[in-house]
Design a protein around this motif. Structure first.
Motif, PDB file in Angstrom:
ATOM      1  N   GLU A  30       4.890  36.908 -12.129  1.00  0.00           N
ATOM      2  CA  GLU A  30       3.623  37.002 -12.858  1.00  0.00           C
ATOM      3  C   GLU A  30       3.477  38.357 -13.536  1.00  0.00           C
ATOM      4  O   GLU A  30       2.952  38.455 -14.653  1.00  0.00           O
ATOM      5  CB  GLU A  30       2.451  36.755 -11.906  1.00  0.00           C
ATOM      6  CG  GLU A  30       2.442  35.353 -11.306  1.00  0.00           C
ATOM      7  CD  GLU A  30       2.542  34.269 -12.365  1.00  0.00           C
ATOM      8  OE1 GLU A  30       1.583  34.108 -13.136  1.00  0.00           O
ATOM      9  OE2 GLU A  30       3.588  33.586 -12.442  1.00  0.00           O
ATOM     10  N   THR A  34       3.238  38.910 -17.593  1.00  0.00           N
ATOM     11  CA  THR A  34       2.128  39.662 -18.169  1.00  0.00           C
ATOM     12  C   THR A  34       2.629  40.797 -19.047  1.00  0.00           C
ATOM     13  O   THR A  34       2.117  41.015 -20.158  1.00  0.00           O
ATOM     14  CB  THR A  34       1.241  40.220 -17.038  1.00  0.00           C
ATOM     15  OG1 THR A  34       0.781  39.133 -16.229  1.00  0.00           O
ATOM     16  CG2 THR A  34       0.049  40.965 -17.605  1.00  0.00           C
ATOM     17  N   SER A 203       2.939  42.907  -4.847  1.00  0.00           N
ATOM     18  CA  SER A 203       2.233  41.627  -4.806  1.00  0.00           C
ATOM     19  C   SER A 203       0.716  41.808  -4.824  1.00  0.00           C
ATOM     20  O   SER A 203       0.034  41.313  -5.723  1.00  0.00           O
ATOM     21  CB  SER A 203       2.643  40.836  -3.560  1.00  0.00           C
ATOM     22  OG  SER A 203       4.027  40.539  -3.585  1.00  0.00           O
ATOM     23  N   THR A 204       0.186  42.555  -3.844  1.00  0.00           N
ATOM     24  CA  THR A 204      -1.266  42.680  -3.731  1.00  0.00           C
ATOM     25  C   THR A 204      -1.874  43.371  -4.946  1.00  0.00           C
ATOM     26  O   THR A 204      -2.783  42.831  -5.597  1.00  0.00           O
ATOM     27  CB  THR A 204      -1.637  43.448  -2.451  1.00  0.00           C
ATOM     28  OG1 THR A 204      -1.059  42.785  -1.324  1.00  0.00           O
ATOM     29  CG2 THR A 204      -3.154  43.514  -2.290  1.00  0.00           C
ATOM     30  N   GLY A 207      -1.278  41.555  -8.237  1.00  0.00           N
ATOM     31  CA  GLY A 207      -2.132  40.376  -8.284  1.00  0.00           C
ATOM     32  C   GLY A 207      -3.560  40.723  -8.645  1.00  0.00           C
ATOM     33  O   GLY A 207      -4.209  40.016  -9.434  1.00  0.00           O
ATOM     34  N   GLU A 208      -4.078  41.816  -8.085  1.00  0.00           N
ATOM     35  CA  GLU A 208      -5.437  42.252  -8.425  1.00  0.00           C
ATOM     36  C   GLU A 208      -5.519  42.689  -9.874  1.00  0.00           C
ATOM     37  O   GLU A 208      -6.516  42.434 -10.557  1.00  0.00           O
ATOM     38  CB  GLU A 208      -5.856  43.396  -7.510  1.00  0.00           C
ATOM     39  CG  GLU A 208      -6.116  42.990  -6.069  1.00  0.00           C
ATOM     40  CD  GLU A 208      -6.630  44.160  -5.246  1.00  0.00           C
ATOM     41  OE1 GLU A 208      -7.405  44.981  -5.785  1.00  0.00           O
ATOM     42  OE2 GLU A 208      -6.264  44.262  -4.059  1.00  0.00           O
ATOM     43  N   GLY A 211      -4.678  39.080 -11.985  1.00  0.00           N
ATOM     44  CA  GLY A 211      -5.458  37.883 -11.758  1.00  0.00           C
ATOM     45  C   GLY A 211      -4.566  36.652 -11.717  1.00  0.00           C
ATOM     46  O   GLY A 211      -3.353  36.749 -11.598  1.00  0.00           O
ATOM     47  N   ARG A 212      -5.157  35.494 -11.839  1.00  0.00           N
ATOM     48  CA  ARG A 212      -4.408  34.241 -11.695  1.00  0.00           C
ATOM     49  C   ARG A 212      -3.674  33.840 -12.964  1.00  0.00           C
ATOM     50  O   ARG A 212      -2.744  33.038 -12.917  1.00  0.00           O
ATOM     51  CB  ARG A 212      -5.355  33.110 -11.272  1.00  0.00           C
ATOM     52  CG  ARG A 212      -5.969  33.306  -9.892  1.00  0.00           C
ATOM     53  CD  ARG A 212      -6.822  32.115  -9.509  1.00  0.00           C
ATOM     54  NE  ARG A 212      -7.381  32.266  -8.169  1.00  0.00           N
ATOM     55  CZ  ARG A 212      -8.125  31.347  -7.566  1.00  0.00           C
ATOM     56  NH1 ARG A 212      -8.410  30.214  -8.200  1.00  0.00           N
ATOM     57  NH2 ARG A 212      -8.594  31.563  -6.350  1.00  0.00           N
ATOM     58  N   ASP A 213      -4.085  34.354 -14.108  1.00  0.00           N
ATOM     59  CA  ASP A 213      -3.530  33.924 -15.394  1.00  0.00           C
ATOM     60  C   ASP A 213      -2.906  35.115 -16.111  1.00  0.00           C
ATOM     61  O   ASP A 213      -3.613  36.045 -16.495  1.00  0.00           O
ATOM     62  CB  ASP A 213      -4.645  33.330 -16.254  1.00  0.00           C
ATOM     63  CG  ASP A 213      -4.152  32.803 -17.589  1.00  0.00           C
ATOM     64  OD1 ASP A 213      -2.951  32.968 -17.888  1.00  0.00           O
ATOM     65  OD2 ASP A 213      -4.958  32.227 -18.334  1.00  0.00           O
ATOM     66  N   GLN A 216      -4.585  36.042 -19.472  1.00  0.00           N
ATOM     67  CA  GLN A 216      -5.848  36.761 -19.331  1.00  0.00           C
ATOM     68  C   GLN A 216      -5.620  38.164 -18.788  1.00  0.00           C
ATOM     69  O   GLN A 216      -6.306  39.112 -19.179  1.00  0.00           O
ATOM     70  CB  GLN A 216      -6.778  35.975 -18.413  1.00  0.00           C
ATOM     71  CG  GLN A 216      -7.238  34.655 -18.994  1.00  0.00           C
ATOM     72  CD  GLN A 216      -8.157  33.886 -18.065  1.00  0.00           C
ATOM     73  OE1 GLN A 216      -8.564  34.401 -17.019  1.00  0.00           O
ATOM     74  NE2 GLN A 216      -8.499  32.661 -18.422  1.00  0.00           N
ATOM     75  N   GLY A 217      -4.656  38.293 -17.882  1.00  0.00           N
ATOM     76  CA  GLY A 217      -4.321  39.612 -17.369  1.00  0.00           C
ATOM     77  C   GLY A 217      -3.834  40.537 -18.472  1.00  0.00           C
ATOM     78  O   GLY A 217      -4.195  41.725 -18.507  1.00  0.00           O
TER      79      GLY A 217
END
Length: 317
Positions: A30, A34, A203-204, A207-208, A211-213, A216-217
């Motif tokens: 991810e 991004t 990861s953490t 991820g913050e 985000g999930r997309d 959008q990130g």
């Protein structure tokens, strides 16, 4: 060319026994998606011709079993190849990092003496002992050369899309003797169980930040970048970017307060197995560390997109 990367590797299965213990594997898919989307949008706004060349070259990837051929997917190709092929893992794992000594960040030492790629030798075919700085430069040179074969040009772009993110990953820019952060434990605030430093950063925090997309990130990351910062980040070359990542690793990732060491910890392992780290140092960190770490993670992801866009310009202008 993708098949030849593995079939031409001279590193047989016997070498696996002498490889270093598994290092942390850097940002996940991810994050790479991004980063690639940030770079794509920068090119869309400022260099449509280069963006068109990237798209056209990726469209030639019609038979890959590893990824789709959009830029976000292709940014994960080198990691998927490494994960799915033992030969590729042996041959290319070192290409993703530049592990500086914590106190003496000498590039030649971190890059295996910076050996030159033999004349006429495709960058995708080796050598094994090469660092992310030199591989980026090698793949850029191949993309700049009109005589590079179509297959090698595609592979060069696929690696560049991935390594352009890795060179800005702080945990890939320092060697603290803890397997890339796998063997350092963090007790974060009131969390019940400690986590690996590598998991927290790769990861953490990512991820913050994302985000999930990833799309959008990428939009959020771009919105937080001032034009003057983007211009500053794009300056220099991969060696400068690696040194910048090293400074973030030293001052932020491992920037624990002097009184934060809180004894030892052993990570749980699967039944019947033993964690490769054994007993490790445990650090307790609070809100100050969390805030500084998240800000650094967001900035490094944004820098990655800006610098990847610059590397693509340098390669395909």
């Amino acid at each position: 060319m993708r098949r030849s990367l593995c079939s031409a590797a001279i590193f047989g299965a016997a070498l696996a026994a002498v490889l270093p213990i598994r290092q942390g594997l850097a940002w996940g898919p991810e994050a790479h998606r991004t980063i690639a989307l940030v770079a794509d949008r920068i090119l869309q706004q400022s260099d449509a011709a280069v963006r068109g060349k990237v798209e056209a070259l990726l469209k030639t990837d019609k038979e890959s079993p590893l990824t789709k051929n959009d830029i976000a997917s292709e940014a994960t190709w080198a990691d998927v190849l490494r994960d799915k092929s033992a030969e590729a893992r042996i041959a290319t794992s070192a290409w993703h990092a530049v592990r500086f000594s914590p106190d003496t960040p000498n590039l030649a030492n971190a890059c295996f003496g910076r050996k030159s790629l033999p004349a006429g030798y495709p960058a995708s075919r080796g050598p094994q002992d090469s660092c992310v700085v030199d591989k980026i430069l090698q793949f850029e040179k191949e993309l700049q050369n009109a005589d590079t074969s179509p297959g090698e040009r595609l592979v060069a772009l696929q690696f560049l899309l991935n390594l352009g993110g890795d060179v800005n990953d702080p945990l890939l820019a320092i060697d603290k003797g803890d397997q890339g952060g796998r063997c350092t434990a963090l007790q974060i605030g009131s969390a019940k169980a400690p986590v690996r430093l590598s998991v927290y950063w790769e990861s953490t925090l990512s991820g913050e930040a994302i985000g999930r997309d990833p799309a959008q990130g990428a939009t959020r990351l771009m919105a937080g970048v001032a034009p003057a910062d983007a211009q500053k980040w794009a300056a220099g070359d991969p060696a400068d970017w690696a040194q910048d990542s090293y400074q973030v690793a030293k001052t932020v990732v491992y920037g624990f307060a002097p009184d934060s060491a809180a004894g030892k910890y052993t990570f749980p392992a699967a039944k019947g197995e033993q964690d490769s780290c054994g007993e490790v140092t445990l650090y307790r960190v609070g809100a100050d560390y969390e805030a500084k770490a998240l800000a650094a993670a967001k900035q490094q992801l944004a820098k990655s997109g800006v610098r990847l866009a610059q590397a693509l310009r340098d390669s395909l202008k």
